[in-house]
Design an enzyme around this catalytic site. Structure first.
Site, PDB file in Angstrom:
ATOM      1  N   GLU A   1       1.619 -19.019  32.692  1.00  0.00           N
ATOM      2  CA  GLU A   1       2.111 -18.996  31.302  1.00  0.00           C
ATOM      3  C   GLU A   1       1.942 -20.338  30.604  1.00  0.00           C
ATOM      4  O   GLU A   1       1.525 -20.394  29.454  1.00  0.00           O
ATOM      5  CB  GLU A   1       3.579 -18.560  31.248  1.00  0.00           C
ATOM      6  CG  GLU A   1       3.800 -17.066  31.504  1.00  0.00           C
ATOM      7  CD  GLU A   1       3.894 -16.718  32.971  1.00  0.00           C
ATOM      8  OE1 GLU A   1       3.885 -17.643  33.810  1.00  0.00           O
ATOM      9  OE2 GLU A   1       3.970 -15.516  33.300  1.00  0.00           O
TER      10      GLU A   1
ATOM     11  N   HIS B   1      14.447  -9.940  33.614  1.00  0.00           N
ATOM     12  CA  HIS B   1      13.467  -9.112  32.898  1.00  0.00           C
ATOM     13  C   HIS B   1      14.110  -8.340  31.745  1.00  0.00           C
ATOM     14  O   HIS B   1      13.578  -7.320  31.313  1.00  0.00           O
ATOM     15  CB  HIS B   1      12.797  -8.106  33.840  1.00  0.00           C
ATOM     16  CG  HIS B   1      11.874  -8.714  34.847  1.00  0.00           C
ATOM     17  ND1 HIS B   1      12.324  -9.438  35.921  1.00  0.00           N
ATOM     18  CD2 HIS B   1      10.516  -8.717  34.948  1.00  0.00           C
ATOM     19  CE1 HIS B   1      11.283  -9.858  36.647  1.00  0.00           C
ATOM     20  NE2 HIS B   1      10.185  -9.425  36.063  1.00  0.00           N
TER      21      HIS B   1
END
Lengths: 330, 342
Positions: free
Chosen positions: A63, A132
């Site tokens: 990322e 998440h």
């Protein structure tokens, strides 16, 4: 105008496809986005097949690396749309988002432009647990230099994403994992939606509810229930959290004299706190009841369904709060 | 400059560099040294605010590298970046203006010492976050590749960045996508106060970078000609589609991490030894030996550099301060800082 019903997912894909056809500098970059996988939530399905792997760049799990890559490409005039699979993973790229993308224009004295869109998704409701299922939008709203969009409907998703891609400022574009399959009317013809313009999703007299993302749908359902009880709710969806259309919110509160702010994120220092502060400052004297919030309690998202349901905002919690407020029970 | 300190290896003049090029490199190194010495003096006199991270001792690295670049090529830099941006073309007067918080500074007083940028010369800014510029440099390289350009990007960073995750992510992606980025590590032997040999087990950067299949070389960062040649090889390869490159330049930070750092962690003998290897003194000795420079010309150049620096400070002091309310400007292209459309 010809209008059809399409999903939130299809609306997002149409926005990207149209902008990729319109402007060859637009490209996608992120994990899992290329065919045959076509995105973790299938939003980009088909685009790598149509535009090729040079314009739909699937990356390793990196990322910081690929968000930084998107920032750098934007600095020399490319128009990247980067996808972070889950908003929770933006933590791995926070330096690039907060210290680089958000700051370069300002600290270079206005020399830089960063035409970058970071698409991501958040939210509870699928037993995804603490890493998440977060709603981290407030972090980005709190960071000067970023714009933040959070669409609740297919129409808004398409129009806002097209605008985001055309802007020369970095945009954090936050979707919701449980909205991808929702359907709504979207014109065949091209349109865009400006940033900083709220949408009054339902008009009402007794109470203003400012809600974001999926909680807009929950609030609209709660408003139906309350309407049958004789309580008229006005639902304001800011659509972009920054720029924030304070005027529309304030005008609504002046009309209804009550305000409830709803979001899925945890309550403490959430986006709702900013809405409440703005209203306290600009509509003081018009408010006849305590200003209250319906948010998740400030704990991480738990896994088990009954635990998640306990902390997650839902239609009933919103309806209960509005009902008690209007009845003077709060 | 004291010639007796020179540790000069007198060779024959290099065939790949002209006298003018070498004199230009020498002058540029002196300008960087002079800029930083002056900035330190003005900082200590209380005229300049904030932090100053100086690079005295490292001048040969940016000058050697940037003399291998063209005007359309890009660089990214760090908090210790004065030398990098002067080497690529920044004017000292607008840099002083930035340090003095003036409207005429490169960043109009919003960036300061750590963030000088000049996009018109491909100087895509300096970041104060260690390793922050490595991933963005990959993106600049990717953008060049997408538009079919022949420019290259030089990403300057220090040895301190090599233990950051951003270093490894950037190298991996640069290699995967074969982008025209040259990673230049100015290994000055200290990351903050941490000595290089305590950064990693058996530090060998070229070997480490080679595992990403990025060709690299380690050069003497106190020898501007050696640095230049390594850079030219990497630039030629990247420009012709050969992908990323890596240079580790072994150099030394003569002073502490920032002005005011007593640098107790840098042993006196070590500092003395590196001072004796000053790259500017070395090049001066070579230029004199090759008949490219006379003592008189050297003195005249020194006076010219001093005058440029003096004029730069005067320009800065005579420039208007950045107006306080400009602190609210230039955050967004399309909106003011409150979010109102412009």
């Amino acid at each position: 105008m010809a209008v059809r019903e399409i999903t939130y997912r299809e609306a997002l894909k149409e926005a990207m496809r149209e902008e990729m056809l319109r402007d060859e500098t637009v490209f996608l970059i992120g994990e899992d986005i290329a065919d045959p996988h076509g995105g973790s939530y299938k939003v980009t399905a088909g685009l790598s097949t149509e535009f090729g792997l040079d314009r739909v760049i699937q990356t390793p799990i990196s990322e910081q690396g690929f968000i930084g890559t998107a920032v750098g490409a934007a600095l020399i005039g490319r128009r990247p749309i980067a996808e972070i699979l889950y908003i929770d993973f933006c933590t791995m790229a926070m330096d690039q988002i907060v210290n680089q993308a958000a700051k370069i224009r300002y600290m270079s004295g206005g020399q830089a432009k960063v035409p970058l869109v970071i698409r991501t998704q958040g939210g509870m409701g699928r037993s995804s647990a603490a890493q998440h299922a977060q709603s981290l939008e407030a972090w980005f709203v709190h960071t000067p230099g970023l714009l933040v969009a959070m669409p609740s409907t297919p129409y808004d998703a398409k129009g806002l994403l097209k605008t985001a891609i055309r802007l020369d400022d970095p945009v954090i574009f936050i979707e919701h994992k449980l909205l991808y399959n929702t359907k709504g009317p979207v014109p065949e013809e091209e349109y865009t939606i400006p940033f900083g313009v709220a949408d009054v999703k339902r008009e009402g007299r007794d109470c203003t509810v400012v809600a974001t993302s999926r909680t807009v749908l929950m609030t609209l359902a709660a408003a139906e229930t309350l309407e049958r009880e004789g309580i008229s709710v006005e639902v304001v969806d800011p659509r972009t959290l920054f720029p924030l259309d304070v005027d529309t919110i304030v005008a609504s509160v002046k009309k209804t004299s009550r305000l409830v702010v709803v979001h899925e994120a945890v309550e403490r220092c959430g986006f709702g706190a900013e809405v409440v502060a703005q209203v306290a400052e600009k509509a003081y004297g018009y408010v006849d009841a305590p200003i209250v919030r319906v948010c998740a309690p400030s704990v991480p998202a738990p896994f088990a369904r009954q635990l998640e349901d306990y902390v997650m905002v839902d239609e009933k919690k919103i309806a209960d709060k509005v009902r008690r407020l209007v009845r003077g029970e709060i | 400059m004291n010639a007796k300190n020179a540790d000069t290896t007198v060779e024959t003049p290099p065939e790949d560099l002209t006298r003018e090029q070498l004199l230009g490199m020498y002058r540029r190194m002196r300008l960087i040294r002079g800029f930083e010495d002056t900035a330190k003096e003005r900082f200590e006199a209380g005229e300049i605010a904030g932090f100053l991270h100086l690079s005295q001792g490292q001048e040969a690295v940016p000058v050697g590298v940037c003399s291998a670049l063209g005007p359309r090529d890009y660089i990214t830099s760090t908090h210790r970046g004065h030398g990098d941006v002067i080497a690529k073309g920044c004017e000292v007067k607008r840099m002083f203006a930035e340090l003095y918080g003036r409207a005429t500074g490169y960043c109009k007083g919003k960036g300061g010492s750590m963030h000088i940028a000049d996009f018109s010369q491909g100087i895509i800014g300096a970041t104060g976050i260690v390793s922050g510029s490595l991933p963005t440099s990959v993106g600049i390289g990717l953008g060049i590749k997408q538009r079919g350009g022949d420019e290259v990007v030089v990403c300057f960073f220090g040895d301190g960045a090599t233990a950051e995750g951003g270093f490894h992510e950037a190298l991996n992606l640069a290699s995967l996508w074969q982008v025209p980025v040259i990673f230049v590590c100015q290994n000055n032997l200290y990351g903050l106060s941490q000595p290089w040999e305590k950064t990693a087990y058996k530090c060998d950067l070229v070997a480490r970078v080679a595992t990403y299949h990025i060709p690299g070389e380690c050069v003497d960062g106190m020898d501007v000609i050696a640095v230049h040649r390594a850079a030219r090889r990497a630039v030629e390869r990247a420009r012709s589609g050969g992908g990323p490159g890596f240079i580790e330049a072994k150099t030394y930070r003569f002073l502490g991490h920032y002005v005011g750092d007593p640098a107790l962690y840098m042993p006196a003998e070590e500092r003395e030894a590196w001072r004796k290897r000053d790259a500017i003194v070395k090049l001066r000795g070579q230029l004199l030996a090759w008949g490219y420079l006379t003592e008189a010309e050297d003195e005249a150049m020194g006076a010219e550099v001093a005058a440029e620096l003096q004029a730069g400070v005067e320009y800065a002091k005579a420039s208007p301060l950045a107006a306080p309310e400009t602190a609210l400007e230039e955050l967004y292209v399309h909106f003011d800082y409150l979010g109102n459309p412009r």
